[in-house]
Structures are given as C-alpha cells and as structure tokens.
Design an enzyme around this catalytic site. Sequence first.
Site, mmCIF file in Angstrom:
data_model
loop_
_atom_site.group_PDB
_atom_site.id
_atom_site.type_symbol
_atom_site.label_atom_id
_atom_site.label_comp_id
_atom_site.label_asym_id
_atom_site.label_seq_id
_atom_site.Cartn_x
_atom_site.Cartn_y
_atom_site.Cartn_z
ATOM 1 N N SER A 131 0.828 -1.204 0.000
ATOM 2 C CA SER A 131 0.000 0.000 0.000
ATOM 3 C C SER A 131 0.860 1.250 0.000
ATOM 4 C CB SER A 131 -0.913 0.019 1.230
ATOM 5 O OG SER A 131 -1.678 1.209 1.250
ATOM 6 N N LYS A 185 -4.584 -6.629 3.324
ATOM 7 C CA LYS A 185 -4.529 -5.503 2.386
ATOM 8 C C LYS A 185 -5.931 -5.161 1.876
ATOM 9 C CE LYS A 185 -2.767 -2.499 -0.586
ATOM 10 N NZ LYS A 185 -3.783 -2.294 -1.622
ATOM 11 N N HIS A 188 -7.621 -3.261 4.556
ATOM 12 C CA HIS A 188 -7.042 -1.914 4.527
ATOM 13 C C HIS A 188 -7.764 -1.058 3.491
ATOM 14 C CE1 HIS A 188 -4.446 0.923 2.354
ATOM 15 N NE2 HIS A 188 -3.831 1.172 3.500
ATOM 16 N N ASN A 189 -7.960 -1.612 2.301
ATOM 17 C CA ASN A 189 -8.613 -0.847 1.240
ATOM 18 C C ASN A 189 -10.075 -0.584 1.563
ATOM 19 O OD1 ASN A 189 -6.119 -1.284 0.032
ATOM 20 N ND2 ASN A 189 -6.988 -1.588 -1.984
ATOM 21 N N GLU A 192 -10.137 2.240 3.812
ATOM 22 C CA GLU A 192 -9.812 3.415 2.985
ATOM 23 C C GLU A 192 -11.068 3.956 2.293
ATOM 24 O OE1 GLU A 192 -7.603 3.786 -1.264
ATOM 25 O OE2 GLU A 192 -6.440 2.781 0.299
#
Length: 482
Positions: A131, A185, A188-189, A192
């Site tokens: 990232s 990940k 995480h997105n 986001e």
Amino acid sequence: MTQPTANIGVVGLAVMGSNLARNLASREGNTVAVYNRSYEKTETLLTEHPEAGFVATQDYAEFAAALQKPRTAIIMVQAGRGTDAVIDALTEVFEPGDIIVDGGNALFTDTIRREKAVRETGINFVGAGISGGEEGALLGPSIMPGGSAEAWVTLKPILESIAAVAEGEPCVTHIGTDGAGHFVKMIHNGIEYADMQLIAEGYDLLRRVGGLDPAEIADIFAEWNTGELESYLIEITAEVLRQVDAETGKPLVDVILDQAGAKGTGAWTVKSALDLGVPVSGIAEAVFARSLSSKPAQRTASSGMPAGAEEWQVTDRDSFIEDVRRALFASKIVAYSQGFDAIVAGAEEFGWSIEKGDIAKIWRAGCIIRARFLNRITEAYAEQPDLVALLTAPYFADAVGGALPSWRRVVAGAALAGIPTPAFASSLSYYDGLRADRLPAALIQGQRDFFGAHTYKRVDKDGTFHTLWSGDRTEVSAADAH
C-alpha cells in the site's frame, strides 16, 4: 550466461513495478534483476535510471539465472490471468526453496489457491499486499506479506529495507500463511473506502450547510490535520480543495465529474464480510455511495423528486464545524473497528495467526490510511489482546462517547435537510446497535419460525424451541418438532 548477481528480482515494469524496483535498488545490499514482457520498458528503465545498476534480462530463463539462490522474485503485474501466467512461467525456471512474491492487488482466495498449487512444486509463494500507491512503491510502502515462515527468513531483510518507517520501525511484518497478507490488504482498502467517504460527507456538510467555499474548507482540514484526525487522507484533502483549475479559474473540485470510480477491493471487503457474518456497514455504505454516484441516468431521473426537507440554519458556525469534525472522528473509529472485526473473523476462518497490534503498527506510515491514532489501536490490543471490539477499548470508547452529541446533531440535521450522509448515519446506527440492551432481532426470529420453522431460543431458559403456528400454537422443544 548471466551470472547470479542479484538478490531480488522484479517482474512487470509498469509504474508500480518500476518504482518498486528503483526503491529496492536504492537500498544498500540489494542488486535487482528486472524483466518485462516487452523489453522496451526494460530498456527505458535502464536508460532513465543507470544509477540503479539493474540486471536486465530478456526472458524468464535469463531472469532466473541472474538471481542468487534462493531465487526471489516480486511480481508486479495486473491481477488475474496475467498473474497466473507469470507464476506458471517462473515455476518452470525456479527450483524448490525459491520464492515467488505476488505484490499486486490479488483477491486473497486466489492467493490461497496459488500458494497451494505452487507449494506442490517445492517453491514458496507469498501474497504481499503493498500500500502507498506509486509514491509509496518508490519511497517506502506499507507491506503486508503472507506466506511460509521459511520464505519470510529470506524476505524479511529485503522488505524491511524498502518499507516505510514509523518511529524507527519498518512498516512490514509477516502477517500469516498463504492469503493472509492479501486479506489484510483488502481490509485496509475497505477502511480506505470508508475513510474517504466520511471525509467527503464532512466536506459536503461544511459546504452546503456551513456555506464555506473549497479554499476555506481546505484551511479547516489543514487545521484538523494537526490534531487527532491527523492522517494522509486529511492532508491530501486540503491539497485537493486548494487546487484551482487553470482553464476555468474555478476550484478543481467543482469541475471534476461527481462520479467516483472503484477498482474492486472495497467490494471484495464487503463480500468477504458478508461471507464471514461480520457487519461492516460503514465500509459497505462507502462502496454503495460510489456505485450510486456512478449511476447518472438514475440520478437524472430522480433529480426532481420531492425532498420534504427543512432548511438547516447554522447560528454558530464554529460549533457546527466542530460537530462535523467530531462526527467524522467517531465514524472513522467505527470504520477501523469494523475492519479489525473482519480481520479477526478472517483469521479464525482461515487459520491465520494475525497480531492485530502489529497490523496497526505497519499502517502508521507508507499506506493510504496512515493516521496518528493507529498507535492507539496498537496500544489497545497490547493492553487487551482478546479485545472483542476496538470500539470498547477505553480510548476509543471515551472518544466516541465525547463525540456522541455532535454525531447525533450532524446525522439528524442532515436527514432533516435532505443531505445524504450514508457513512455517518450507518456508523452511528451500528454504534447504537452494539450498545442496545435488546434488538428487534427477536421479532425477526419469530417471523422466521412462523414461515419456516427455523426455531428460536428463549431468554428465560436453555434449549431451542418452535411454536406450532399452523396448529394450536403451543410451544414445543425443537427436538420434538422434527
């Protein structure tokens, strides 16, 4: 014959791959072999960056020959069939003990499948979430590798050499086996997506209700970035809002079409959470808000529909701005709490041993959601490793409790004024659902039992029961009902 002089290789030299290769080459101790299907890109990279000392290769055999054992290659190609093709080609020229790292945005279930298949050849396969975008790839990303402990021994010093650094610590850690890195990940997105939607809703309220122009709102976001909301996304929001379009002289935000794109990782997060039975309502509403924005025909057809809205009169602009800030912070906490709930559920489902505090640590720098309060998450899990919900940790409980009056005023005011705040509102509803002593789910379970004999449990005694709805409506034990 190419001599094995490189300790790491990169396959795929588009912008992300090129920047990652340059990052690797700039760190002491690394010599980088590079390969791209089109050799023209390789030549361009070598011409533009002779200082990197890249070992250029023209086919997979030459690429493998350039790498010291255990050979280690990072794939930076488009997710999907392209990744599978590169993996197949590398397994033909690599040997047992070598390492293939997929650094793309792969769906974690694909990574689980690939790891299992590659493991049968004796080669290690690692799915690594990276990232930070193009800038992070070049200057230092947050890296989330999943794979075998054997592979981590070789990868650790290499990845630590290129990762972002927060408070002296590299933003990389071994997440877990097979698909764990790409799963984290993905979450995480998802966070986001929620973070960006919440910021956008805050901006919209400041503009439509507060009457502030983009430059004034930029100053507010810059001020917020000096406090508990300090983060990369808040920082760049101020930059975007300050930008003036050279052609029209208008704020750039006013000439950008209001249709938000998406690459799929937010949707993956929501789908996975549904499969795991984890409510990620704030993240889901952020994904759906992008989808709604990209339906111009429906929006045009609906534009004349009645609003039934009341005018929102702001008598104290400073107090209103503070209300929006607090609502944003509280909703942001919910997004992270929901994201970590999904990580916990994923770890349980797929047998990963994931240190939640370590995840927060490696998100402190390099990645898109880097933020000041990630240290608070690390502290919360250090103090209570079995914390059932991040929201209940003392710091976050106090922060949300202090924000509640503002949060409720913002959500209620927006509803009355006809201003959409799906992420603010769903985050508040989620919080209220968590803290409720009793939910209307009791009625839903009664309905399910009525039409489908799905049974129910009681609050006053053990066991599972069914009411004979089509009979005399007496209650029987579920065991007796079948």
